[in-house]
Every structure is written in C-alpha cells, then in structure tokens.
Design an enzyme around this catalytic site. Structure first.
Site, mmCIF file in Angstrom:
data_model
loop_
_atom_site.group_PDB
_atom_site.id
_atom_site.type_symbol
_atom_site.label_atom_id
_atom_site.label_comp_id
_atom_site.label_asym_id
_atom_site.label_seq_id
_atom_site.Cartn_x
_atom_site.Cartn_y
_atom_site.Cartn_z
ATOM 1 N N HIS A 103 0.813 -1.224 0.000
ATOM 2 C CA HIS A 103 0.000 0.000 0.000
ATOM 3 C C HIS A 103 0.846 1.274 0.000
ATOM 4 C CE1 HIS A 103 -3.649 -2.153 0.090
ATOM 5 N NE2 HIS A 103 -3.747 -2.381 1.387
ATOM 6 N N HIS A 174 -10.012 2.130 0.307
ATOM 7 C CA HIS A 174 -9.847 1.083 1.318
ATOM 8 C C HIS A 174 -10.845 1.202 2.465
ATOM 9 C CE1 HIS A 174 -7.667 -1.905 3.725
ATOM 10 N NE2 HIS A 174 -6.873 -2.125 2.695
ATOM 11 N N GLU A 290 -11.732 -3.450 -2.760
ATOM 12 C CA GLU A 290 -10.703 -2.515 -3.211
ATOM 13 C C GLU A 290 -10.474 -2.647 -4.720
ATOM 14 O OE1 GLU A 290 -7.133 -3.089 -0.701
ATOM 15 O OE2 GLU A 290 -8.449 -4.388 0.494
#
Length: 326
Positions: A103, A174, A290
């Site tokens: 991420h 997210h 996501e």
C-alpha cells in the site's frame, strides 16, 4: 456542506468535509489519507452507518488497517519491493515483514496529508504531490481523489494521477463496509463478478497465474455467506463488460436488509474480509472491496500495466451504491 479543520500535519491543514443528499445519504471525508471517515445511507429504521471509521484524527495517524483511506502510490503488494522500469531497477520501502512493499510503503498516501482543493454540497476533491524518489518511486506524481454523493445512496470515488517521469501507479479505496454495524460481516452474502483469481504465495504475492475459480472455494459468482468460505485477502480478475458509463460490475453484498453494489473501471478487485482488524474494531467488523490494478503488477508483464508516463492521465472510477433488499 460544511468544511472544518481538524488538525495540521506536516504544515498541511487537515480538512473534514461533511457531504449530504436530500435522501438522507451523508458522508464525512477528511484530508489525512484522503479518507472516508463516515458514510450513512437510508435504511428502514432510519440512517444507517455502513463504513468503519475513527472518531477523530488521532486514529488515522496510526491506522494499521488502512481504514477508509486511499492506498498508493501503488496499492496492495509488490514482491521484494522491487521493480524494473525502462531498464532501471527501483527499490521501494519494505513495510510488511521486511520483505514486501504494501500500500505504498512505510508512509504511503494512506498516511499522508492531502490538501482540499475543491468542495461543494455533494463532493470534495483532495490532492497530494509526491516528489521524485519518495518511498523509492521515480517521478513527481500529482494525484487527486474526488468523493461524490449521488442519488440514490451512492458514493462515487474518482481517482486521477499525472507524472513528470515514467513511474508505477495504482491507487485503491480502502473503506471497510458493513451492512449490519456492530456485527461481524461473516453473515453477509457476497458475490464477485469474476471467473478468475490471481493465486498467491505465502507472502500473498501473486504467483503470476490467472486461475479459474470454478470448482474452488473462491468461486463467488453466486452470493454466498462469507462464513461458508475461506478467509479472503485475494485479487479477483473482474469480468469487464462496461455499461454506457464505462463502469462494470464488481461485487454485490447483501446483509441487514440492505444491498451494496460495487461497480468500477478497475481490472481487479481485492476482497479482504477484515479478519485482521483489531482495537477499536474487531475481527471481521468490515469488508474491503478494493478496486485496483493487480498486486505485483509492476513485476508481471502479462498483468494490466501500472506504468504511467508523462503526458498521460491515470484514472479510475468506482461507485458503491446502497439499496433496500427486495
């Protein structure tokens, strides 16, 4: 629409923007991590919260579960935190067990202040400028995220990015969704519009295979209780048949008398069942949907390309729509 300042990080004022629709749909979005702090939608008993969020800025400063954030520059995992672009190898920050780039790295976009650059009663746009070399990525990247409420009971997420040098980009939203707040989402039924998945190794890095879900526990082409399947933290290869607006179906979630429908322009959907959530939440308190380019895409030439070059604009649009179960 109201705008307030909830703190200052790295010299950037962190804005909180309250958005609303006449039908009772409402959201608060904040500049730290370009995050959705709250989202409520109409339900038979009145407005119902449908995402997890922290009550104040302090929760987002740590936020190990990336609750509500925008993940980037490249969401999900990059094996070894390395990739080669135009003959040059780049080493990124390793923030997962010292072996994986997750991420966006040690301090990705999810844990950075974004500036509020536009807002009105139903939308807010945040911007971040990431300098060349940040977290190891080449090129200065300018990214924007616009959150828009649209009737009936829909949250639209529009992401764009431009660069001054070739780089890798793959933002993802997210939020953790729950249609029955306070209870585990394992009783929710989930369908994913995907006939294939990208299998992973022990570090959750795709092996490179694009495998059919038919005959496996990961077949979610028909709605199934999350409790009846395996733990999910996997990328599904979406069956892309876009509608006139360019969005294709991604997932449907049914629970608590509501239905959540997710549509997107993205090629993949990471489904995470929230099993790793901890205090102040609890395991499986929410479900992540996501939309994304594929994990480890920078190292898999046959995956959708995350390469962005000067003069191009990366763009991804996703809608999360809520309606009563019929």
């Amino acid at each position: 629409m109201t705008v307030s300042t909830i703190g200052t990080i790295d010299g950037v004022e962190i804005a909180a923007v309250a958005l609303s629709l006449a039908d009772g749909t409402a959201a608060t979005v904040i500049g730290f991590g370009a995050s959705v702090q709250s989202l409520t939608v109409p339900a038979p008993e009145g407005p119902r919260p449908v995402v997890l969020g922290y009550p104040d800025l302090a929760g987002y400063l740590h936020n190990p579960g990336y609750v509500g954030t925008t993940a980037g520059r490249h969401a999900n995992r990059i094996g070894g935190g390395r990739f080669t672009l135009d003959g040059r190898t780049y080493q990124l920050g390793l923030n997962e067990r010292g072996r994986t780039h997750l991420h966006g790295g040690l301090r990705g976009f999810s844990h950075r202040p974004w500036r509020l650059v536009a807002s009105d009663a139903t939308s807010a746009t945040f911007e971040i400028v990431s300098p060349d070399g940040e977290e190891g990525y080449p090129g200065t990247l300018t990214a924007r995220v616009t959150y828009t409420l649209a009737a009936p009971a829909t949250l639209r997420v529009t992401m764009t990015a431009t660069t001054d040098a070739p780089t890798m980009v793959g933002l993802a939203h997210h939020s953790y969704f729950t249609l029955a707040p306070g209870r585990a989402v394992l009783e929710h039924r989930l369908a994913v519009h995907a006939a294939h998945i990208t299998p992973v190794d022990a570090d959750l890095i795709p092996t490179g295979e694009i495998a059919p879900v038919a005959g496996t526990p990961f077949d979610l082409r028909e709605p199934r209780r999350l409790a009846d399947g395996p733990r999910l933290d996997h990328n599904y290869v979406l069956d892309a048949t876009p509608a006139d607006d360019g969005l294709h179906p991604a997932a449907t979630v049914i629970g608590g008398g509501l239905v959540l429908t997710c549509r997107t322009t993205a090629p993949g959907l990471q489904v995470y069942d929230g099993g790793g959530l901890g205090v102040p939440f609890f395991p499986h308190a929410g479900l992540c949907l996501e939309p994304q380019t594929f994990p480890d895409g920078p190292n898999k030439p046959h995956f959708p390309s995350p390469v962005l070059r000067p003069g191009e604009t990366w763009r991804q649009v996703t809608e999360y729509a809520f309606a009563p179960e019929t």
